[in-house]
Write an enzyme that holds these catalytic residues in place. Structure first.
Site, mmCIF file in Angstrom:
data_model
loop_
_atom_site.group_PDB
_atom_site.id
_atom_site.type_symbol
_atom_site.label_atom_id
_atom_site.label_comp_id
_atom_site.label_asym_id
_atom_site.label_seq_id
_atom_site.Cartn_x
_atom_site.Cartn_y
_atom_site.Cartn_z
ATOM 1 N N CYS A 146 13.836 11.927 5.996
ATOM 2 C CA CYS A 146 14.037 11.428 7.543
ATOM 3 C C CYS A 146 15.165 11.520 7.896
ATOM 4 C CB CYS A 146 13.341 10.053 7.679
ATOM 5 S SG CYS A 146 14.069 8.808 6.423
ATOM 6 N N GLU A 172 10.029 2.102 10.290
ATOM 7 C CA GLU A 172 11.225 2.956 9.774
ATOM 8 C C GLU A 172 10.589 4.489 9.925
ATOM 9 O OE1 GLU A 172 14.193 2.425 9.422
ATOM 10 O OE2 GLU A 172 14.193 0.209 8.947
ATOM 11 N N GLU A 180 9.996 17.314 13.721
ATOM 12 C CA GLU A 180 10.270 16.890 12.068
ATOM 13 C C GLU A 180 9.395 18.135 11.478
ATOM 14 O OE1 GLU A 180 9.082 13.263 10.676
ATOM 15 O OE2 GLU A 180 11.164 12.696 10.095
ATOM 16 N N GLY A 189 -4.847 0.876 5.247
ATOM 17 C CA GLY A 189 -3.430 0.689 5.765
ATOM 18 C C GLY A 189 -3.947 -0.154 7.319
ATOM 19 N N LYS A 229 0.968 -1.126 -0.107
ATOM 20 C CA LYS A 229 0.089 0.079 0.224
ATOM 21 C C LYS A 229 0.833 1.358 -0.013
ATOM 22 C CE LYS A 229 -1.741 2.637 2.741
ATOM 23 N NZ LYS A 229 -1.317 4.046 2.053
#
Ligand code: NAD
Length: 486
Positions: free
Chosen positions: A287, A254, A387, A216, A179
Protein backbone atom coordinates in the site's frame (compact mmCIF):
# COMPACT_ATOMS: atom_id res chain seq x y z
CA UNK A 1 6.91 -30.58 -11.17
CA UNK A 2 5.64 -32.83 -8.36
CA UNK A 3 2.24 -31.89 -7.05
CA UNK A 4 2.29 -30.78 -3.41
CA UNK A 5 -0.10 -32.58 -1.05
CA UNK A 6 -3.22 -30.52 -0.40
CA UNK A 7 -3.35 -29.24 3.17
CA UNK A 8 -6.61 -29.57 5.04
CA UNK A 9 -7.12 -26.30 6.91
CA UNK A 10 -10.91 -26.36 7.23
CA UNK A 11 -11.08 -25.78 10.99
CA UNK A 12 -11.52 -22.52 12.87
CA UNK A 13 -9.85 -21.56 16.11
CA UNK A 14 -12.66 -20.77 18.57
CA UNK A 15 -12.54 -20.67 22.37
CA UNK A 16 -9.08 -22.21 22.58
CA UNK A 17 -9.68 -25.18 20.25
CA UNK A 18 -9.72 -26.05 16.56
CA UNK A 19 -13.31 -26.74 15.61
CA UNK A 20 -15.03 -27.90 12.43
CA UNK A 21 -17.25 -25.37 10.62
CA UNK A 22 -20.92 -25.60 11.57
CA UNK A 23 -21.71 -26.28 7.93
CA UNK A 24 -18.91 -26.98 5.46
CA UNK A 25 -18.18 -24.49 2.70
CA UNK A 26 -14.87 -25.40 1.08
CA UNK A 27 -12.60 -22.92 -0.67
CA UNK A 28 -9.16 -23.50 -2.16
CA UNK A 29 -6.02 -21.54 -1.38
CA UNK A 30 -4.08 -21.15 -4.63
CA UNK A 31 -0.30 -21.08 -4.89
CA UNK A 32 0.21 -18.11 -7.26
CA UNK A 33 3.48 -19.49 -8.66
CA UNK A 34 1.77 -22.63 -9.96
CA UNK A 35 -1.92 -21.68 -10.08
CA UNK A 36 -2.56 -24.93 -8.21
CA UNK A 37 -4.43 -25.36 -4.95
CA UNK A 38 -2.13 -25.79 -1.94
CA UNK A 39 -4.77 -26.02 0.79
CA UNK A 40 -8.47 -26.26 1.41
CA UNK A 41 -10.09 -23.99 3.96
CA UNK A 42 -13.72 -23.49 4.85
CA UNK A 43 -15.69 -20.26 4.80
CA UNK A 44 -17.60 -19.74 8.03
CA UNK A 45 -21.27 -18.96 8.43
CA UNK A 46 -23.46 -17.21 10.98
CA UNK A 47 -23.15 -20.01 13.56
CA UNK A 48 -19.33 -19.95 13.43
CA UNK A 49 -19.22 -16.17 13.72
CA UNK A 50 -21.67 -16.21 16.65
CA UNK A 51 -19.60 -18.90 18.39
CA UNK A 52 -16.37 -16.93 17.95
CA UNK A 53 -17.88 -13.60 19.03
CA UNK A 54 -19.58 -15.36 21.97
CA UNK A 55 -16.26 -16.90 23.08
CA UNK A 56 -14.53 -13.52 22.80
CA UNK A 57 -17.30 -11.80 24.81
CA UNK A 58 -17.14 -14.41 27.58
CA UNK A 59 -13.36 -14.14 27.76
CA UNK A 60 -13.40 -10.34 27.84
CA UNK A 61 -14.48 -9.90 31.46
CA UNK A 62 -11.50 -11.79 32.87
CA UNK A 63 -8.91 -10.94 30.18
CA UNK A 64 -9.60 -7.20 30.44
CA UNK A 65 -8.93 -7.43 34.18
CA UNK A 66 -5.47 -9.04 33.83
CA UNK A 67 -2.43 -6.93 34.62
CA UNK A 68 -0.38 -5.56 31.76
CA UNK A 69 2.71 -7.38 33.06
CA UNK A 70 0.93 -10.72 32.67
CA UNK A 71 -0.12 -9.84 29.17
CA UNK A 72 3.43 -8.76 28.29
CA UNK A 73 4.75 -12.11 29.54
CA UNK A 74 2.38 -13.97 27.23
CA UNK A 75 3.42 -11.73 24.31
CA UNK A 76 7.06 -12.51 25.08
CA UNK A 77 6.23 -16.22 24.99
CA UNK A 78 4.48 -15.70 21.66
CA UNK A 79 7.51 -13.83 20.31
CA UNK A 80 9.80 -16.74 21.23
CA UNK A 81 7.52 -19.26 19.53
CA UNK A 82 7.14 -17.03 16.46
CA UNK A 83 10.92 -16.76 16.16
CA UNK A 84 11.39 -20.52 16.65
CA UNK A 85 8.85 -21.29 13.91
CA UNK A 86 9.87 -18.47 11.59
CA UNK A 87 11.07 -20.73 8.74
CA UNK A 88 7.71 -22.48 8.74
CA UNK A 89 6.00 -19.09 8.72
CA UNK A 90 8.14 -17.87 5.80
CA UNK A 91 7.34 -20.97 3.75
CA UNK A 92 3.65 -20.62 4.49
CA UNK A 93 3.56 -16.96 3.43
CA UNK A 94 5.62 -17.68 0.35
CA UNK A 95 3.27 -20.47 -0.79
CA UNK A 96 0.00 -18.69 -0.04
CA UNK A 97 0.77 -15.26 -1.54
CA UNK A 98 3.87 -15.69 -3.67
CA UNK A 99 6.52 -13.66 -1.82
CA UNK A 100 9.97 -14.94 -2.84
CA UNK A 101 11.30 -17.06 0.01
CA UNK A 102 14.19 -14.73 0.93
CA UNK A 103 11.85 -11.75 1.10
CA UNK A 104 9.36 -13.84 3.06
CA UNK A 105 12.03 -14.75 5.62
CA UNK A 106 13.60 -11.34 6.00
CA UNK A 107 10.78 -8.84 5.54
CA UNK A 108 7.44 -10.63 5.72
CA UNK A 109 8.26 -12.73 8.79
CA UNK A 110 10.70 -10.12 10.11
CA UNK A 111 8.01 -7.44 10.25
CA UNK A 112 5.98 -9.67 12.59
CA UNK A 113 8.94 -10.07 14.92
CA UNK A 114 9.54 -6.32 14.82
CA UNK A 115 5.92 -5.46 15.62
CA UNK A 116 5.50 -7.91 18.50
CA UNK A 117 8.78 -6.69 19.99
CA UNK A 118 7.93 -3.05 19.60
CA UNK A 119 4.48 -3.43 21.17
CA UNK A 120 6.10 -5.14 24.15
CA UNK A 121 8.32 -2.05 24.48
CA UNK A 122 5.38 0.31 24.06
CA UNK A 123 3.29 -1.58 26.63
CA UNK A 124 6.10 -1.42 29.17
CA UNK A 125 6.33 2.35 28.85
CA UNK A 126 2.63 3.19 28.43
CA UNK A 127 0.83 4.95 31.29
CA UNK A 128 -2.56 3.26 31.47
CA UNK A 129 -3.59 5.59 34.31
CA UNK A 130 -2.47 9.16 34.97
CA UNK A 131 -3.78 12.39 36.49
CA UNK A 132 -5.24 14.80 33.94
CA UNK A 133 -2.78 17.62 34.69
CA UNK A 134 -1.51 19.96 37.39
CA UNK A 135 -4.67 22.05 37.22
CA UNK A 136 -6.88 18.99 37.83
CA UNK A 137 -4.77 16.37 39.62
CA UNK A 138 -7.85 14.66 41.05
CA UNK A 139 -9.23 13.87 37.65
CA UNK A 140 -7.84 10.49 36.65
CA UNK A 141 -7.44 9.48 33.02
CA UNK A 142 -7.79 5.73 32.62
CA UNK A 143 -7.11 3.73 29.46
CA UNK A 144 -9.21 0.59 29.24
CA UNK A 145 -9.45 -2.11 26.58
CA UNK A 146 -11.82 -1.19 23.75
CA UNK A 147 -13.67 -4.51 24.01
CA UNK A 148 -14.28 -7.34 21.56
CA UNK A 149 -12.55 -6.55 18.28
CA UNK A 150 -13.03 -7.80 14.73
CA UNK A 151 -9.68 -7.80 12.93
CA UNK A 152 -9.91 -8.00 9.14
CA UNK A 153 -6.72 -8.20 7.12
CA UNK A 154 -5.46 -8.39 3.50
CA UNK A 155 -3.05 -10.81 1.83
CA UNK A 156 -0.11 -8.67 0.75
CA UNK A 157 1.93 -8.46 3.96
CA UNK A 158 0.01 -11.00 6.01
CA UNK A 159 2.03 -11.13 9.23
CA UNK A 160 2.89 -7.45 9.12
CA UNK A 161 -0.79 -6.55 9.09
CA UNK A 162 -1.99 -9.25 11.45
CA UNK A 163 0.64 -8.60 14.15
CA UNK A 164 0.01 -4.83 13.91
CA UNK A 165 -3.50 -5.63 15.15
CA UNK A 166 -3.22 -8.81 17.23
CA UNK A 167 -0.23 -7.72 19.35
CA UNK A 168 -1.66 -4.36 20.52
CA UNK A 169 -5.16 -5.83 20.93
CA UNK A 170 -3.80 -8.62 23.17
CA UNK A 171 -1.59 -6.18 25.04
CA UNK A 172 -4.42 -3.71 25.58
CA UNK A 173 -6.61 -6.41 27.14
CA UNK A 174 -9.06 -6.77 24.24
CA UNK A 175 -10.43 -10.07 22.99
CA UNK A 176 -10.82 -10.65 19.29
CA UNK A 177 -11.96 -12.50 16.22
CA UNK A 178 -9.51 -12.43 13.33
CA UNK A 179 -10.73 -12.89 9.79
CA UNK A 180 -7.63 -13.04 7.66
CA UNK A 181 -7.73 -12.67 3.90
CA UNK A 182 -9.37 -15.68 2.29
CA UNK A 183 -6.61 -15.49 -0.33
CA UNK A 184 -3.79 -15.95 2.23
CA UNK A 185 -5.25 -17.40 5.43
CA UNK A 186 -2.62 -20.07 6.19
CA UNK A 187 -0.09 -17.80 7.91
CA UNK A 188 -2.78 -16.53 10.28
CA UNK A 189 -3.79 -20.10 11.10
CA UNK A 190 -0.16 -20.81 11.94
CA UNK A 191 -0.12 -17.72 14.16
CA UNK A 192 -3.26 -19.05 15.88
CA UNK A 193 -1.32 -22.26 16.67
CA UNK A 194 1.45 -20.13 18.16
CA UNK A 195 -1.01 -18.08 20.25
CA UNK A 196 -2.44 -21.36 21.55
CA UNK A 197 1.02 -22.70 22.33
CA UNK A 198 1.93 -19.47 24.15
CA UNK A 199 -0.94 -20.12 26.58
CA UNK A 200 -3.36 -17.24 26.01
CA UNK A 201 -6.65 -18.13 27.76
CA UNK A 202 -9.42 -19.67 25.60
CA UNK A 203 -11.63 -17.12 23.87
CA UNK A 204 -9.11 -14.27 23.95
CA UNK A 205 -8.08 -14.88 20.34
CA UNK A 206 -10.38 -16.55 17.79
CA UNK A 207 -10.06 -17.06 14.05
CA UNK A 208 -12.82 -17.67 11.52
CA UNK A 209 -12.08 -17.84 7.81
CA UNK A 210 -14.33 -16.42 5.16
CA UNK A 211 -14.72 -13.75 2.52
CA UNK A 212 -15.75 -10.14 2.84
CA UNK A 213 -19.35 -10.63 1.74
CA UNK A 214 -19.80 -13.45 4.26
CA UNK A 215 -17.84 -13.56 7.52
CA UNK A 216 -16.45 -10.04 7.00
CA UNK A 217 -19.92 -8.51 6.81
CA UNK A 218 -21.26 -10.68 9.64
CA UNK A 219 -18.47 -9.47 11.91
CA UNK A 220 -18.66 -5.78 11.07
CA UNK A 221 -22.41 -5.72 11.68
CA UNK A 222 -22.36 -8.00 14.73
CA UNK A 223 -23.83 -6.45 17.90
CA UNK A 224 -21.27 -8.37 19.97
CA UNK A 225 -18.32 -6.59 18.32
CA UNK A 226 -17.22 -3.26 19.79
CA UNK A 227 -14.51 -2.30 17.38
CA UNK A 228 -13.36 -3.14 13.85
CA UNK A 229 -9.75 -2.81 12.83
CA UNK A 230 -9.46 -3.17 9.08
CA UNK A 231 -6.63 -3.14 6.57
CA UNK A 232 -7.47 -3.51 2.90
CA UNK A 233 -8.96 -1.70 -0.04
CA UNK A 234 -10.75 1.62 0.15
CA UNK A 235 -13.79 -0.05 -1.42
CA UNK A 236 -14.08 -2.53 1.45
CA UNK A 237 -13.26 0.16 4.02
CA UNK A 238 -16.26 2.19 2.89
CA UNK A 239 -18.57 -0.87 2.99
CA UNK A 240 -17.33 -1.79 6.47
CA UNK A 241 -17.80 1.71 7.83
CA UNK A 242 -21.39 1.78 6.60
CA UNK A 243 -22.17 -1.66 7.97
CA UNK A 244 -20.63 -0.88 11.35
CA UNK A 245 -22.53 2.41 11.68
CA UNK A 246 -25.82 0.88 12.85
CA UNK A 247 -24.17 -0.39 16.02
CA UNK A 248 -21.86 2.67 16.33
CA UNK A 249 -18.69 0.61 16.37
CA UNK A 250 -15.33 2.22 16.45
CA UNK A 251 -13.79 1.58 13.00
CA UNK A 252 -10.09 1.94 12.30
CA UNK A 253 -9.13 1.86 8.63
CA UNK A 254 -5.80 1.30 6.87
CA UNK A 255 -6.52 1.53 3.16
CA UNK A 256 -4.83 1.92 -0.20
CA UNK A 257 -2.22 4.35 -1.45
CA UNK A 258 -0.69 5.89 -4.56
CA UNK A 259 2.61 7.22 -3.23
CA UNK A 260 4.54 9.93 -5.04
CA UNK A 261 8.32 9.82 -5.05
CA UNK A 262 9.58 13.34 -5.77
CA UNK A 263 13.10 13.23 -7.18
CA UNK A 264 14.80 16.62 -7.44
CA UNK A 265 17.80 17.18 -9.71
CA UNK A 266 20.13 17.26 -6.69
CA UNK A 267 19.01 13.87 -5.38
CA UNK A 268 21.70 11.33 -4.54
CA UNK A 269 22.80 9.15 -7.45
CA UNK A 270 20.97 6.03 -6.19
CA UNK A 271 17.59 7.75 -5.83
CA UNK A 272 16.06 6.48 -9.08
CA UNK A 273 17.33 2.92 -8.71
CA UNK A 274 16.13 2.84 -5.11
CA UNK A 275 12.72 4.21 -6.14
CA UNK A 276 12.17 1.55 -8.82
CA UNK A 277 13.27 -1.27 -6.52
CA UNK A 278 11.03 -0.02 -3.75
CA UNK A 279 8.09 0.16 -6.16
CA UNK A 280 8.71 -3.43 -7.29
CA UNK A 281 9.37 -4.80 -3.80
CA UNK A 282 6.91 -7.58 -2.88
CA UNK A 283 6.02 -7.59 -6.60
CA UNK A 284 4.54 -4.12 -6.28
CA UNK A 285 1.97 -5.26 -3.74
CA UNK A 286 2.45 -2.72 -0.96
CA UNK A 287 0.00 0.00 0.00
CA UNK A 288 2.95 2.32 0.67
CA UNK A 289 4.80 1.67 -2.61
CA UNK A 290 6.19 4.72 -4.45
CA UNK A 291 4.25 4.04 -7.65
CA UNK A 292 4.35 7.58 -9.08
CA UNK A 293 7.88 8.77 -9.73
CA UNK A 294 7.97 12.55 -10.19
CA UNK A 295 11.28 13.67 -11.67
CA UNK A 296 12.65 17.21 -12.11
CA UNK A 297 12.83 17.89 -15.83
CA UNK A 298 16.60 18.47 -16.06
CA UNK A 299 17.30 14.84 -15.04
CA UNK A 300 14.10 13.35 -16.45
CA UNK A 301 15.47 11.57 -19.55
CA UNK A 302 18.31 10.03 -17.59
CA UNK A 303 15.92 8.89 -14.86
CA UNK A 304 13.61 7.23 -17.40
CA UNK A 305 16.56 5.40 -18.93
CA UNK A 306 17.82 4.24 -15.54
CA UNK A 307 14.37 3.11 -14.44
CA UNK A 308 13.90 1.10 -17.63
CA UNK A 309 17.30 -0.57 -17.09
CA UNK A 310 16.41 -1.51 -13.51
CA UNK A 311 13.08 -2.97 -14.67
CA UNK A 312 14.74 -4.93 -17.49
CA UNK A 313 17.21 -6.38 -15.00
CA UNK A 314 14.53 -7.32 -12.46
CA UNK A 315 14.25 -11.10 -12.50
CA UNK A 316 10.83 -12.75 -12.12
CA UNK A 317 10.85 -16.26 -10.71
CA UNK A 318 9.05 -18.82 -8.59
CA UNK A 319 8.48 -17.80 -4.99
CA UNK A 320 10.16 -20.92 -3.65
CA UNK A 321 13.51 -20.08 -5.33
CA UNK A 322 16.10 -18.19 -3.33
CA UNK A 323 17.37 -14.83 -4.59
CA UNK A 324 16.40 -11.22 -5.11
CA UNK A 325 13.87 -11.79 -7.91
CA UNK A 326 10.24 -10.75 -7.64
CA UNK A 327 7.52 -13.41 -7.57
CA UNK A 328 4.04 -13.67 -9.08
CA UNK A 329 1.20 -11.38 -8.08
CA UNK A 330 -1.19 -13.03 -5.67
CA UNK A 331 -4.17 -14.21 -7.70
CA UNK A 332 -5.86 -14.51 -11.07
CA UNK A 333 -8.00 -11.53 -10.11
CA UNK A 334 -4.96 -9.36 -9.35
CA UNK A 335 -3.20 -10.61 -12.50
CA UNK A 336 -6.17 -9.56 -14.63
CA UNK A 337 -6.40 -6.18 -12.89
CA UNK A 338 -2.70 -5.45 -13.41
CA UNK A 339 -2.91 -6.51 -17.08
CA UNK A 340 -5.95 -4.28 -17.59
CA UNK A 341 -4.14 -1.30 -16.10
CA UNK A 342 -0.97 -1.90 -18.13
CA UNK A 343 -3.15 -1.95 -21.25
CA UNK A 344 -4.88 1.25 -20.11
CA UNK A 345 -1.48 2.95 -19.81
CA UNK A 346 -0.76 2.11 -23.45
CA UNK A 347 -4.27 3.06 -24.62
CA UNK A 348 -4.26 6.37 -22.75
CA UNK A 349 -0.95 7.41 -24.35
CA UNK A 350 1.78 6.82 -21.75
CA UNK A 351 5.19 5.82 -23.17
CA UNK A 352 6.02 2.18 -22.35
CA UNK A 353 9.78 1.95 -21.71
CA UNK A 354 10.04 -1.46 -20.02
CA UNK A 355 7.85 -4.55 -19.65
CA UNK A 356 4.29 -4.45 -20.91
CA UNK A 357 1.34 -6.81 -21.13
CA UNK A 358 1.59 -10.58 -20.78
CA UNK A 359 3.83 -12.90 -18.77
CA UNK A 360 7.62 -12.60 -18.73
CA UNK A 361 9.48 -15.42 -20.45
CA UNK A 362 9.72 -18.34 -19.81
CA UNK A 363 6.60 -18.33 -17.61
CA UNK A 364 3.47 -19.69 -19.21
CA UNK A 365 1.71 -20.39 -15.93
CA UNK A 366 1.63 -18.61 -12.62
CA UNK A 367 0.50 -15.03 -12.07
CA UNK A 368 3.80 -13.55 -13.25
CA UNK A 369 3.81 -9.96 -14.49
CA UNK A 370 6.55 -8.19 -16.48
CA UNK A 371 8.28 -5.45 -14.49
CA UNK A 372 6.84 -2.43 -16.28
CA UNK A 373 7.77 1.23 -16.51
CA UNK A 374 5.74 3.97 -18.16
CA UNK A 375 7.19 7.42 -18.88
CA UNK A 376 5.37 10.65 -19.80
CA UNK A 377 2.44 9.68 -17.60
CA UNK A 378 -0.16 12.41 -17.17
CA UNK A 379 -1.79 12.86 -13.76
CA UNK A 380 -5.21 12.26 -15.34
CA UNK A 381 -4.34 8.75 -16.62
CA UNK A 382 -5.73 5.65 -14.89
CA UNK A 383 -2.20 4.39 -14.10
CA UNK A 384 -1.49 7.66 -12.27
CA UNK A 385 -4.70 7.52 -10.25
CA UNK A 386 -5.55 3.90 -9.52
CA UNK A 387 -3.70 1.65 -7.16
CA UNK A 388 -2.28 -1.03 -9.51
CA UNK A 389 -0.77 -3.42 -6.95
CA UNK A 390 1.73 -4.94 -9.36
CA UNK A 391 5.30 -4.16 -10.52
CA UNK A 392 4.28 -1.12 -12.56
CA UNK A 393 5.91 2.30 -12.23
CA UNK A 394 4.57 5.57 -13.67
CA UNK A 395 7.10 8.35 -14.30
CA UNK A 396 6.20 11.98 -14.91
CA UNK A 397 8.25 15.18 -15.15
CA UNK A 398 7.89 18.38 -13.11
CA UNK A 399 9.41 21.84 -13.47
CA UNK A 400 9.50 23.21 -9.92
CA UNK A 401 8.79 22.43 -6.30
CA UNK A 402 5.25 23.86 -6.40
CA UNK A 403 4.29 21.69 -9.33
CA UNK A 404 5.79 18.57 -7.74
CA UNK A 405 3.82 19.12 -4.53
CA UNK A 406 0.63 19.81 -6.48
CA UNK A 407 0.97 16.57 -8.50
CA UNK A 408 1.86 14.55 -5.41
CA UNK A 409 -1.17 15.85 -3.51
CA UNK A 410 -3.52 15.42 -6.48
CA UNK A 411 -4.82 12.04 -5.35
CA UNK A 412 -7.69 10.69 -3.29
CA UNK A 413 -5.11 8.76 -1.27
CA UNK A 414 -2.53 10.03 1.21
CA UNK A 415 -0.53 7.20 2.70
CA UNK A 416 3.22 7.54 2.02
CA UNK A 417 5.09 10.07 -0.10
CA UNK A 418 8.82 10.18 -0.72
CA UNK A 419 11.27 13.06 -1.19
CA UNK A 420 14.76 12.82 -2.68
CA UNK A 421 16.99 15.88 -2.47
CA UNK A 422 20.24 16.79 -0.77
CA UNK A 423 18.92 20.25 0.06
CA UNK A 424 17.84 19.83 3.68
CA UNK A 425 15.67 22.94 3.78
CA UNK A 426 13.80 21.92 0.68
CA UNK A 427 13.35 18.34 1.91
CA UNK A 428 11.77 19.58 5.14
CA UNK A 429 9.65 22.21 3.39
CA UNK A 430 8.25 19.68 0.95
CA UNK A 431 7.71 17.00 3.63
CA UNK A 432 5.56 19.45 5.60
CA UNK A 433 3.35 20.23 2.62
CA UNK A 434 2.71 16.67 1.48
CA UNK A 435 -0.79 15.50 2.46
CA UNK A 436 0.04 12.01 3.67
CA UNK A 437 0.38 10.14 6.93
CA UNK A 438 4.00 9.30 6.19
CA UNK A 439 6.89 10.92 4.29
CA UNK A 440 10.09 9.01 3.69
CA UNK A 441 13.12 11.13 2.84
CA UNK A 442 16.24 10.08 0.96
CA UNK A 443 15.72 6.35 1.42
CA UNK A 444 15.52 6.48 5.22
CA UNK A 445 12.99 3.98 6.57
CA UNK A 446 10.60 5.00 9.33
CA UNK A 447 11.32 3.60 12.76
CA UNK A 448 9.31 0.65 14.12
CA UNK A 449 7.25 2.64 16.61
CA UNK A 450 6.29 5.35 14.10
CA UNK A 451 2.56 5.65 13.39
CA UNK A 452 1.54 3.92 10.14
CA UNK A 453 -1.58 5.29 8.48
CA UNK A 454 -2.98 7.68 5.96
CA UNK A 455 -4.86 10.86 5.16
CA UNK A 456 -7.97 11.01 2.96
CA UNK A 457 -9.04 7.76 1.35
CA UNK A 458 -5.97 5.98 2.72
CA UNK A 459 -7.88 5.64 5.98
CA UNK A 460 -8.26 7.07 9.44
CA UNK A 461 -6.28 4.66 11.64
CA UNK A 462 -2.72 4.69 12.92
CA UNK A 463 -0.90 1.43 13.60
CA UNK A 464 2.35 0.90 15.48
CA UNK A 465 3.74 2.35 18.69
CA UNK A 466 1.63 4.38 21.11
CA UNK A 467 -0.82 5.32 18.35
CA UNK A 468 -1.38 1.67 17.43
CA UNK A 469 -1.96 0.74 21.06
CA UNK A 470 -4.38 3.62 21.63
CA UNK A 471 -6.52 2.33 18.74
CA UNK A 472 -7.44 -0.56 21.04
CA UNK A 473 -8.08 1.53 24.16
CA UNK A 474 -11.07 3.46 25.43
CA UNK A 475 -10.34 6.56 27.47
CA UNK A 476 -12.21 7.16 30.72
CA UNK A 477 -12.10 10.31 32.89
CA UNK A 478 -12.86 9.90 36.61
CA UNK A 479 -13.24 12.85 38.99
CA UNK A 480 -12.56 12.95 42.73
CA UNK A 481 -9.60 10.57 42.53
CA UNK A 482 -7.36 12.11 45.15
CA UNK A 483 -3.82 10.92 45.61
CA UNK A 484 -4.57 9.94 49.24
CA UNK A 485 -7.33 7.55 48.17
CA UNK A 486 -5.14 5.83 45.60
P1 NAD B 1 -9.69 -6.26 0.19
O1 NAD B 1 -10.27 -4.99 0.69
O2 NAD B 1 -10.30 -6.91 -0.98
O3 NAD B 1 -9.74 -7.34 1.37
C1 NAD B 1 -9.14 -7.11 2.62
C2 NAD B 1 -9.88 -7.90 3.66
O4 NAD B 1 -11.19 -7.38 3.81
C3 NAD B 1 -10.05 -9.37 3.33
O5 NAD B 1 -9.96 -10.12 4.51
C4 NAD B 1 -11.46 -9.42 2.77
O6 NAD B 1 -12.08 -10.67 2.90
C5 NAD B 1 -12.15 -8.39 3.63
N1 NAD B 1 -13.31 -7.74 3.04
C6 NAD B 1 -13.53 -7.41 1.74
N2 NAD B 1 -14.72 -6.81 1.60
C7 NAD B 1 -15.28 -6.75 2.85
C8 NAD B 1 -16.52 -6.27 3.36
N3 NAD B 1 -17.42 -5.70 2.57
N4 NAD B 1 -16.76 -6.39 4.68
C9 NAD B 1 -15.84 -6.94 5.50
N5 NAD B 1 -14.66 -7.44 5.08
C10 NAD B 1 -14.38 -7.33 3.76
O7 NAD B 1 -8.15 -5.97 0.00
P2 NAD B 1 -7.01 -6.99 -0.49
O8 NAD B 1 -7.15 -7.14 -1.96
O9 NAD B 1 -7.00 -8.21 0.36
O10 NAD B 1 -5.69 -6.16 -0.11
C11 NAD B 1 -5.18 -5.17 -0.91
C12 NAD B 1 -5.61 -3.80 -0.42
O11 NAD B 1 -5.17 -3.59 0.92
C13 NAD B 1 -4.97 -2.70 -1.22
O12 NAD B 1 -5.90 -1.70 -1.53
C14 NAD B 1 -3.90 -2.16 -0.29
O13 NAD B 1 -3.50 -0.86 -0.53
C15 NAD B 1 -4.56 -2.31 1.02
N6 NAD B 1 -3.55 -2.29 2.10
C16 NAD B 1 -3.50 -1.22 2.95
C17 NAD B 1 -2.53 -1.16 3.95
C18 NAD B 1 -2.45 -0.01 4.91
O14 NAD B 1 -1.95 -0.19 6.00
N7 NAD B 1 -2.91 1.17 4.58
C19 NAD B 1 -1.64 -2.21 4.10
C20 NAD B 1 -1.71 -3.26 3.20
C21 NAD B 1 -2.69 -3.30 2.23
Amino acid sequence: MATEPLLDRRSFYIDGAWVAPASPSDAEVINPSTEEACAVISFGGRADVDAAVGAARSAFSSWSETGVTDRIELLEELLDIYKARSDEMAETISIEMGAPIDLAKASQVGSGIGHIKSFIRTLRAFQFERPLSDHAPETLIVHEPAGVCALITPWNWPMNQVTLKVAPALGAGCTMVLKPSEVAPLSSMLLAEMIHEAGFPPGVFNLVNGDGAGVGTMLTGHPGIDMVSFTGSTRAGVAITKNAADTVKRVSLELGGKGANIIFADADEKAVIRGVRRCFNNTGQSCNAPTRMLVERSIYDQAVETAAEVADKTAVDFARNEGRHIGPVVSAMQFDKVQRLIQSGIDEGARLVAGGPGRPEPHERGYFVRPTVFADVAPSMSIAKEEIFGPVLSIMPFDDEEEAIAIANDTAYGLTNFVQTQDVDRARRVARRLRSGMVEMNGQLLGYEAPFGGFGQSGNGREGGIWGLEEFLEVKAVSGWSAEQA
